[in-house]
Design a protein around this motif. Structure first.
Motif, PDB file in Angstrom:
ATOM      1  N   LEU A 160      -7.577  -6.571  -1.891  1.00 47.63           N
ATOM      2  CA  LEU A 160      -6.422  -7.271  -0.901  1.00 47.63           C
ATOM      3  C   LEU A 160      -6.462  -6.977   0.247  1.00 47.63           C
ATOM      4  N   ASN A 161      -6.160  -5.760   0.479  1.00 45.18           N
ATOM      5  CA  ASN A 161      -6.330  -5.339   1.906  1.00 45.18           C
ATOM      6  C   ASN A 161      -7.215  -5.592   2.683  1.00 45.18           C
ATOM      7  N   TYR A 162      -8.765  -5.412   2.124  1.00 45.23           N
ATOM      8  CA  TYR A 162      -9.859  -5.844   2.950  1.00 45.23           C
ATOM      9  C   TYR A 162      -9.762  -7.363   3.145  1.00 45.23           C
ATOM     10  N   LEU A 163      -9.493  -8.193   2.243  1.00 45.76           N
ATOM     11  CA  LEU A 163      -9.396  -9.510   2.366  1.00 45.76           C
ATOM     12  C   LEU A 163      -8.198 -10.074   3.455  1.00 45.76           C
ATOM     13  N   SER A 164      -7.229  -9.378   3.555  1.00 41.00           N
ATOM     14  CA  SER A 164      -6.159  -9.594   4.562  1.00 41.00           C
ATOM     15  C   SER A 164      -6.594  -9.139   5.733  1.00 41.00           C
ATOM     16  N   ASN A 165      -7.263  -8.159   6.001  1.00 37.97           N
ATOM     17  CA  ASN A 165      -7.797  -7.835   7.305  1.00 37.97           C
ATOM     18  C   ASN A 165      -8.947  -8.840   7.690  1.00 37.97           C
ATOM     19  N   GLU A 166      -9.606  -9.040   6.884  1.00 34.21           N
ATOM     20  CA  GLU A 166     -10.648 -10.202   7.339  1.00 34.21           C
ATOM     21  C   GLU A 166      -9.917 -11.729   7.749  1.00 34.21           C
ATOM     22  N   PHE A 167      -8.926 -11.959   6.940  1.00 27.06           N
ATOM     23  CA  PHE A 167      -8.350 -12.997   7.168  1.00 27.06           C
ATOM     24  C   PHE A 167      -7.538 -12.958   8.426  1.00 27.06           C
ATOM     25  N   ARG A 168      -7.177 -12.082   8.816  1.00 25.52           N
ATOM     26  CA  ARG A 168      -6.472 -11.778  10.113  1.00 25.52           C
ATOM     27  C   ARG A 168      -7.467 -11.926  11.101  1.00 25.52           C
ATOM     28  N   SER A 169      -8.501 -11.216  11.189  1.00 24.33           N
ATOM     29  CA  SER A 169      -9.771 -11.339  12.420  1.00 24.33           C
ATOM     30  C   SER A 169      -9.894 -12.833  12.472  1.00 24.33           C
ATOM     31  N   ASN A 170     -10.075 -13.514  11.170  1.00 21.30           N
ATOM     32  CA  ASN A 170     -10.433 -14.708  11.200  1.00 21.30           C
ATOM     33  C   ASN A 170      -9.335 -15.856  11.802  1.00 21.30           C
ATOM     34  N   ALA A 171      -8.391 -15.492  11.630  1.00 21.49           N
ATOM     35  CA  ALA A 171      -7.193 -16.325  12.254  1.00 21.49           C
ATOM     36  C   ALA A 171      -7.054 -16.018  13.562  1.00 21.49           C
ATOM     37  N   ILE A 172      -7.172 -14.865  14.084  1.00 25.67           N
ATOM     38  CA  ILE A 172      -7.380 -14.681  15.488  1.00 25.67           C
ATOM     39  C   ILE A 172      -8.294 -15.367  16.167  1.00 25.67           C
ATOM     40  N   GLU A 173      -9.487 -15.259  15.559  1.00 28.14           N
ATOM     41  CA  GLU A 173     -10.739 -16.033  16.230  1.00 28.14           C
ATOM     42  C   GLU A 173     -10.371 -17.501  16.359  1.00 28.14           C
ATOM     43  N   SER A 208       7.357  -4.561  16.783  1.00 27.04           N
ATOM     44  CA  SER A 208       6.684  -4.681  15.591  1.00 27.04           C
ATOM     45  C   SER A 208       7.328  -4.338  14.650  1.00 27.04           C
ATOM     46  N   VAL A 209       7.005  -4.953  13.231  1.00 28.67           N
ATOM     47  CA  VAL A 209       7.580  -4.625  12.063  1.00 28.67           C
ATOM     48  C   VAL A 209       6.724  -3.504  11.344  1.00 28.67           C
ATOM     49  N   LEU A 210       7.248  -2.315  11.038  1.00 30.63           N
ATOM     50  CA  LEU A 210       6.514  -1.173  10.565  1.00 30.63           C
ATOM     51  C   LEU A 210       6.251  -1.339   8.820  1.00 30.63           C
ATOM     52  N   ALA A 211       5.314  -0.680   8.390  1.00 29.00           N
ATOM     53  CA  ALA A 211       5.160  -0.751   7.022  1.00 29.00           C
ATOM     54  C   ALA A 211       6.200  -0.906   5.961  1.00 29.00           C
ATOM     55  N   LEU A 243       0.876  -1.208  -0.161  1.00 29.33           N
ATOM     56  CA  LEU A 243       0.036  -0.090   0.018  1.00 29.33           C
ATOM     57  C   LEU A 243       0.781   1.258   0.287  1.00 29.33           C
ATOM     58  N   LEU A 244       1.931   1.200   0.668  1.00 29.15           N
ATOM     59  CA  LEU A 244       2.692   2.135   0.864  1.00 29.15           C
ATOM     60  C   LEU A 244       3.606   2.604  -0.492  1.00 29.15           C
ATOM     61  N   THR A 245       3.974   1.816  -1.297  1.00 28.74           N
ATOM     62  CA  THR A 245       4.639   1.909  -2.289  1.00 28.74           C
ATOM     63  C   THR A 245       3.869   2.358  -3.529  1.00 28.74           C
ATOM     64  N   THR A 246       2.473   1.796  -3.586  1.00 28.78           N
ATOM     65  CA  THR A 246       1.650   2.358  -4.495  1.00 28.78           C
ATOM     66  C   THR A 246       0.840   3.751  -4.113  1.00 28.78           C
ATOM     67  N   ASN A 247       1.364   4.376  -3.093  1.00 23.89           N
ATOM     68  CA  ASN A 247       0.644   5.408  -2.588  1.00 23.89           C
ATOM     69  C   ASN A 247       0.612   6.689  -3.377  1.00 23.89           C
ATOM     70  N   SER A 248       0.374   6.680  -4.715  1.00 26.56           N
ATOM     71  CA  SER A 248       0.337   7.856  -5.861  1.00 26.56           C
ATOM     72  C   SER A 248      -0.816   8.272  -5.947  1.00 26.56           C
ATOM     73  N   LYS A 249      -0.783   9.697  -6.438  1.00 25.49           N
ATOM     74  CA  LYS A 249      -2.297  10.232  -6.604  1.00 25.49           C
ATOM     75  C   LYS A 249      -3.017   9.652  -7.855  1.00 25.49           C
ATOM     76  N   THR A 250      -2.394   9.223  -8.587  1.00 21.79           N
ATOM     77  CA  THR A 250      -2.822   9.043 -10.408  1.00 21.79           C
ATOM     78  C   THR A 250      -3.549   7.744  -9.974  1.00 21.79           C
ATOM     79  N   TYR A 251      -4.711   7.630 -10.803  1.00 22.19           N
ATOM     80  CA  TYR A 251      -5.590   6.438 -11.093  1.00 22.19           C
ATOM     81  C   TYR A 251      -4.656   5.315 -11.629  1.00 22.19           C
ATOM     82  N   ASP A 252      -4.883   4.183 -10.960  1.00 19.98           N
ATOM     83  CA  ASP A 252      -4.193   2.943 -11.207  1.00 19.98           C
ATOM     84  C   ASP A 252      -5.153   1.811 -11.005  1.00 19.98           C
ATOM     85  N   PRO A 253      -5.535   1.097 -12.099  1.00 24.42           N
ATOM     86  CA  PRO A 253      -6.239  -0.151 -11.757  1.00 24.42           C
ATOM     87  C   PRO A 253      -5.696  -1.059 -10.690  1.00 24.42           C
ATOM     88  N   ILE A 254      -4.369  -1.068 -10.588  1.00 25.57           N
ATOM     89  CA  ILE A 254      -3.807  -1.932  -9.677  1.00 25.57           C
ATOM     90  C   ILE A 254      -4.477  -1.625  -8.212  1.00 25.57           C
TER      91      ILE A 254
END
Lengths: 661, 178
Positions: free
Chosen positions: A323-336, A635-638, A305-316
């Protein structure tokens, strides 16, 4: 799989059986008439006997065999449950646990224990002796009787590679009586065979005959008569129909589970099916690994997220957000996944309370509330010991003997209550007793005596209670074997702190005491504030932060004589991290500062730049650094850099020392 | 697949340099060889523990091999490497540690029967960490290191107590970072 991995499986299985057994026994103690529980106990004994002999744990097999005999008598109504039986069984349980670790008696203590257990069982057997003979007679009658067995042979693929002479096996079986093979699926290839066998022989004889393929077979005794004899059959036709339907159930299930409980009658089989929950036991190492992978995923994700943080539109970016949403879901699931109910440890407490109260001639009831509250497995494991200690204290010092209680106008039976609940982001666990409470005067006196307090120091009740958690502070008048050796609540506090939790006592003299432990549901992830000093990055837990502010560097330097700064009409201590950590880089003009409020005490961390919120996936800081007690994790930072989490409790003691000096 | 068996049979060693001497560590102990990277300083840590790095999400402490052997701190060059080692301490606890070394030379096979006994007294390096010597094609001697002994936590604590050149710490870490 080699033999040792089978053994590990066995030990795992046996441990689970023992835990269930303990639970059942404790219930049985309250309801000695409960036939279902007696049945359960008997079944566990039987299973244990079976598996332990199979894996060469003959001593365990022998003990459980004897106990099984006792419970069989009880089951048949020829003997009644006594306190002695339950005591002995519990004692045997403990002993079996030891034997699982030490089958070869390498510890001489275990030999002695083994003798003890054997003698205890012998005593009971002697009491039951007369009746046992009766039972033998009864059994003899059974032996001569004709009965019908249903054998379902359901081999898996391995049957081919195991090179078993099936013809010889079945020849032996069929020699026991008359038989009939039932084909139920004419349209398909056979994957199992159902055999009805009418014989005068016992189940054991059948098992012997099928010895090599026993695992692939399911044997049920379905009737006490010859089902091929039509007259008898008609009489019992109703019953037979039932069996047919239930057999289908058994057939379905036998594909997945090959029950070793061959002796169970059909009806109980269905019951077992119902009891199965959808839980699976997983090796906790696998879960740790999963958590590790998840946290790596989260870190990589935020780097992306940090490296692609440009203002131009990018389909990526669109995919990236997904992906970000999914990995957050994944994390809360794994914790559960890692969460287990508090109930799991409540059982061992019940046992402890039972044993100790008996030992001390006290009457104590254990009540639980909200034990379905869930906590991380690791937390539960680490929590068990401190809680055990608190409960031990409650039993030993808190609750008085029935006589004293009656004198004080209380019920003779004391109550220890375990309460668990959610509140906000935290989990609270409380242990309450209705005993004599803590006498603050005694603590005050003791604190002065031991130099924790000055004679004329005025302290609040809370401060006095907190003193009990100091190392070397124990108020117990007389040391007993149960508690009060000076290592006590300070260790409890330390354990809780390791879990990033907090503990608090409340007590009213004469009414009782309660310990409250505040914990995070998962200690692996925490909301923190990130700030930097020089080129180092640090984190503090979000919930400790009172305020973020900034000071002129000159001002801080002026203040460093007293190490106090004004805040909210009082002076609070501060720590200048540049100075504290001996950093050689230049001071910037302004120093951004975080005011911390921890345990109702304020102090300020003078940093350099406050960067912002960071959801920290916490890692243990390496063992090599464990002496640096002001750090409680990393903790490892971004951007891949590492930030260290500060322990505000420990930091406060440091800050206080700065002021004193 | 039987990893543990394989490990025992490995006679391959990673050779690394410290000043002008060569040392050998059995490859089974080395999990990874990393290029030099930014090391995060940990405040108030002993001087040879120069900091931590991020090893795929794990926090890995890094030790300066020079300070560990009691010589001046390592000067970082483009050849400097971090060996990620699997350390088993005397009470059977495994930990991962990074060891910063001057440069990694090569991997060679050393047959056990060709290993000579460790050097006598009067060497620069404490011989209790050195299990043997090996002479490669009549050239220089290579010292075989017992990395578990060298880097176990107990040792580290002992060293900490003896408190080697605490003052060096700051300059050293700065050099590493820059």
């Amino acid at each position: 799989m080699d033999l040792s991995s089978f053994k590990i499986k066995f030990i795992e299985e046996a441990s689970i059986l023992l835990i269930n057994l303990e639970k059942d026994l404790l219930t049985l103690e309250k309801e000695p008439e409960n036939m279902k529980i007696i049945e359960d106990v008997f079944r566990v004994m039987h299973t244990l006997k079976g598996v332990s002999s199979m894996y060469g744990y003959d001593n365990i097999g022998d003990l459980t065999h004897k106990l099984e005999n006792i419970y069989e008598l009880i089951r048949e109504g020829n003997f009644i449950i006594t306190a002695q039986i339950i005591d002995t069984t519990l004692f045997t349980c403990d002993h079996i646990k030891r034997l699982l670790e030490d089958e070869a008696f390498s510890n001489p203590k275990n030999i002695k224990n083994h003798e003890k257990v054997e003698n205890k069982i012998k005593e009971i057997l002697a009491k039951a002796g007369i009746k046992e003979k009766k039972r033998l007679k009864k059994k003899k009658q059974v032996e001569g009787q004709t009965s019908t067995y249903n054998i379902i042979f359901y081999p898996d693929e391995s049957i081919i590679t195991r090179n078993i002479n099936l013809i010889a096996q079945f020849k032996e079986l069929f020699s026991l009586g008359t038989y009939q093979i039932v084909h139920s699926q004419f349209t398909k290839a056979y994957d199992h065979w159902s055999i009805f066998l009418v014989t005068e022989k016992t189940l054991e004889d059948i098992e012997d005959a099928l010895f090599f393929i026993l695992d692939d077979c399911k044997i049920n005794r379905i009737a006490d008569f010859d089902v091929f004899n039509e007259e008898q059959l008609e009489e019992n036709s109703q019953l037979f129909n039932n069996i047919n339907t239930s057999n289908k159930n058994a057939e379905n299930s036998s594909a997945t589970e090959k029950s070793s409980d061959n002796e169970l009658l059909v009806t109980t089989d269905i019951e077992i099916g119902k009891h199965k929950t959808s839980r699976i036991a997983v090796d906790s190492e696998k879960l740790d690994k999963l958590m590790f992978l998840v946290s790596e995923l989260i870190t990589t994700n935020s780097q992306l997220l940090l490296t692609t943080n440009s203002k131009t539109y990018d389909p990526i970016k669109e995919y990236l957000n997904k992906l970000n949403y999914l990995s957050n879901e994944f994390r809360s699931n794994a914790i559960e996944i890692r969460l287990v109910p508090v109930e799991d440890m409540a059982l061992s407490f019940q046992r402890l309370i039972r044993d100790l109260s008996k030992h001390l001639d006290k009457k104590i009831e254990f009540v639980t509330q909200g034990t379905n509250t869930e906590l991380d497995k690791n937390t539960i494991d680490l929590l068990a010991e401190p809680l055990m200690h608190i409960i031990r204290n409650c039993i030993d010092h808190g609750i008085q003997t029935p006589e004293v209680r009656i004198e004080n106008g209380k019920e003779p039976t004391g109550i220890i209550k375990l309460v668990a609940f959610h509140s906000g982001n935290n989990i609270f666990i409380q242990i309450q007793d209705d005993g004599m409470g803590i006498d603050t005067d005694v603590i005050h006196k003791k604190a002065i005596e031991k130099g924790f307090l000055k004679e004329d120091e005025i302290v609040s009740q809370k401060q006095l209670f907190d003193l009990m958690f100091m190392p070397g502070f124990s108020t117990a008048q007389n040391l007993t074997e149960i508690s009060g050796r000076g290592v006590g609540l300070d260790v409890v506090k330390q354990n809780i702190t390791e879990l990033r939790g907090e503990i608090e006592v409340n007590s009213e003299i004469g009414l009782g005491t309660s310990f409250t432990i505040k914990l995070q549901q998962s200690i692996a992830i925490m909301d923190t504030m990130l700030f930097s000093v020089g080129d180092m990055s640090f984190l503090v837990p979000m919930e400790d932060i009172e305020l973020c502010t900034a000071y002129e560097t000159e001002y801080i330097k002026e203040r460093s004589l007293t190490n106090l700064i004004p805040y909210k009409e009082q002076l609070i201590p501060f720590v200048d991290l540049h100075k504290e950590f001996n950093l050689k880089n230049k001071y910037p003009k302004r120093l951004e500062t975080i005011i911390i409020s921890k345990n109702e005490k304020y102090f300020a961390i003078v940093a350099e730049r406050i960067i912002g919120e960071h959801q920290a996936v916490l890692k243990n800081i390496a063992k090599e650094y464990e002496e640096l007690d002001f750090l409680s994790g990393a903790s490892v930072l971004a951007d891949g850099k590492i930030a260290m989490l500060l322990d505000n409790g420990m930091l406060y003691t440091r800050v206080k020392n700065l002021v004193k000096n | 697949m039987d990893k543990s068996k394989k490990k025992k049979e490995i006679n391959s060693f990673i050779i690394f340099r410290m000043l002008n001497e060569s040392f050998a560590i059995n490859v089974s102990k080395v999990l990874n060889i990393l290029e030099m990277q930014k090391i995060t300083t940990v405040p108030e840590a002993p001087s040879y523990m120069i900091g931590v790095i991020n090893l795929r999400g794990e926090v890995l402490p890094v030790i300066d091999s020079h300070i560990k052997f009691g010589i001046d701190p390592l000067v970082v060059t483009y050849q400097t490497c971090i060996l990620v080692l699997d350390i088993v301490s005397s009470n059977d606890i495994t930990t991962k540690l990074g060891l910063m070394v001057d440069f990694v030379d090569e991997v060679i096979e050393i047959k056990p029967e060709t290993i000579l006994p460790p050097p006598g007294i009067g060497e620069t390096y404490q011989s209790k960490y050195i299990t043997g010597m090996y002479q490669k094609e009549n050239k220089d001697f290579i010292m075989m290191l017992d990395i578990d002994k060298l880097l176990t936590i107990n040792e580290i604590i002992k060293l900490k107590e003896s408190n080697i050149d605490e003052d060096n710490k700051e300059e050293n870490t700065k050099e590493v970072i820059n």
